[in-house]
Scaffold this motif. Structure first.
Motif, PDB file in Angstrom:
ATOM      1  N   LEU A 175      -2.108  51.654 -37.064  1.00 17.01           N
ATOM      2  CA  LEU A 175      -1.078  51.129 -36.181  1.00 17.01           C
ATOM      3  C   LEU A 175      -1.218  49.615 -36.039  1.00 17.01           C
ATOM      4  CD1 LEU A 175       1.250  51.510 -34.203  1.00 17.01           C
ATOM      5  CD2 LEU A 175      -0.429  52.011 -32.425  1.00 17.01           C
ATOM      6  N   ARG A 176      -2.453  49.132 -35.924  1.00 10.93           N
ATOM      7  CA  ARG A 176      -2.678  47.694 -35.797  1.00 10.93           C
ATOM      8  C   ARG A 176      -2.097  46.940 -36.990  1.00 10.93           C
ATOM      9  NH1 ARG A 176      -7.945  47.132 -36.768  1.00 10.93           N
ATOM     10  NH2 ARG A 176      -8.500  47.898 -34.693  1.00 10.93           N
ATOM     11  N   ALA A 177      -2.293  47.483 -38.198  1.00 10.54           N
ATOM     12  CA  ALA A 177      -1.771  46.826 -39.394  1.00 10.54           C
ATOM     13  C   ALA A 177      -0.250  46.734 -39.356  1.00 10.54           C
ATOM     14  CB  ALA A 177      -2.230  47.590 -40.641  1.00 10.54           C
ATOM     15  N   ARG A 178       0.409  47.787 -38.876  1.00  5.90           N
ATOM     16  CA  ARG A 178       1.874  47.771 -38.785  1.00  5.90           C
ATOM     17  C   ARG A 178       2.353  46.756 -37.765  1.00  5.90           C
ATOM     18  NH1 ARG A 178       2.919  53.733 -37.314  1.00  5.90           N
ATOM     19  NH2 ARG A 178       4.944  52.850 -36.730  1.00  5.90           N
ATOM     20  N   VAL A 179       1.697  46.725 -36.604  1.00  5.45           N
ATOM     21  CA  VAL A 179       2.093  45.783 -35.559  1.00  5.45           C
ATOM     22  C   VAL A 179       1.859  44.347 -36.010  1.00  5.45           C
ATOM     23  CG1 VAL A 179       1.507  44.966 -33.249  1.00  5.45           C
ATOM     24  CG2 VAL A 179       1.794  47.423 -33.672  1.00  5.45           C
ATOM     25  N   GLN A 180       0.721  44.093 -36.640  1.00  3.18           N
ATOM     26  CA  GLN A 180       0.412  42.754 -37.124  1.00  3.18           C
ATOM     27  C   GLN A 180       1.452  42.291 -38.145  1.00  3.18           C
ATOM     28  OE1 GLN A 180      -3.477  42.353 -38.861  1.00  3.18           O
ATOM     29  NE2 GLN A 180      -3.147  40.230 -39.488  1.00  3.18           N
TER      30      GLN A 180
END
Length: 300
Positions: A175-180
């Motif tokens: 999820l962090r990768a998508r948000v970033q």
């Protein structure tokens, strides 16, 4: 979302965005919940929790705060009173169609929920506070931030902007990768801004200054959900509100999330705890008029 490393002054420019194109409404039962996103954030950060609350039988509204979901220039054209006005306008509109309305929010949105409750104390059924941000003191916030905040309050905010840094408030790697990726590509309506202008941080500090003396007079039921490992705001924030709010406060700490608990690995727990609080609180709120009516009939 987060406040981190200062860099040069913003040069972003754009025309103002439409009023609230990214607000949302999910129809449900007669009791409504207004959800408020955080500073530089977006209503999208609350949609997963909102859908869980709808499944439990509630109507849920997500407000888009003034200046948000656009550019840094859009944001710096507004201040905390504009953000509060957005929330109050949404609450007043929702209250016309619902007998009971709870107000909740994430990060700065949690503080705005408390300000709405202060300004509409006789009409707010309770508050749901997710990662409330009274102090930027999480483990990822650089040392010296307190001194920098002082400089910003003295009017130096125009010289700074703050970049979102790892871990972006999210413990879940995928999820962090998508948000970033969304932030770095400029899709602020999906994941918020990558940078926070110093002027906007100053407005948040003014908001906190206005809220603090109001806390003892807030006597409605309050749920505080906070991650023990919050990277932006430590559990000191939850403890402070539990100690200073004037009503009944339920404080629950989460063990496997960072700041963005409405998106992170325990979002289903956030929904479960929220629904439990609403169900414990709502019957007392809605039963009170019927009880009063019954007593009056008994006296006649």
């Amino acid at each position: 979302m987060n406040v981190h490393t200062p860099i040069g002054k913003s040069e972003a420019e754009s025309s103002p965005a439409p009023a609230q194109p990214h607000a949302f409404h999910y129809a449900g039962g007669p009791t409504a919940i207004l959800l408020i996103h955080g500073l530089t954030g977006t209503p999208a950060e609350l949609k997963l929790v909102a859908k869980g609350l709808v499944r439990a039988g509630y109507s849920v509204y997500g407000v888009q705060l003034a200046g948000h979901c656009g550019s840094e220039a859009d944001l710096t054209a507004t201040g905390w009173k504009d953000w509060l006005a957005s929330a109050l306008e949404a609450f007043d509109r929702i209250r016309q169609d619902h007998d009971a309305v709870f107000v909740g929010g994430l990060s700065m949105g949690a503080l705005l929920a408390l300000l709405v409750a202060s300004h509409r104390s006789d009409r707010v059924a309770g508050c749901l506070l997710y990662s409330p941000t009274m102090f930027y003191d999480g483990w990822s916030v650089p040392r010296g931030s307190v001194l920098l905040h002082g400089a910003i309050l003295l009017g130096l905010g125009r010289f700074f902007r703050f970049r979102e840094n790892f871990p972006y408030g999210i413990k879940d790697d995928r999820l962090r990768a998508r948000v970033q990726a969304a932030m770095e590509s400029g899709r602020s309506e999906e994941a918020g801004l990558l940078y926070m202008p110093g002027r906007s941080l100053a407005q948040l500090l003014y908001l906190i200054r206005d809220l603090k003396p109001r806390l003892p007079a807030l006597r409605m039921p309050v749920l505080v959900l906070h991650a023990r490992e919050d990277d932006v705001t430590s559990i000191r924030n939850a403890n402070y509100l539990a100690a200073n709010l004037g009503g009944n406060v339920e404080k629950i700490l989460l063990e496997n999330s960072y700041h963005m608990i409405t998106l992170d690995q325990e979002r289903e727990l956030v929904i479960d705890h929220s629904v439990g609080f609403l169900k414990r609180t709502e019957p007392r709120r809605l039963a009170a008029p019927s009880l009063s009516l019954a007593l009056n009939r008994g006296r006649s």
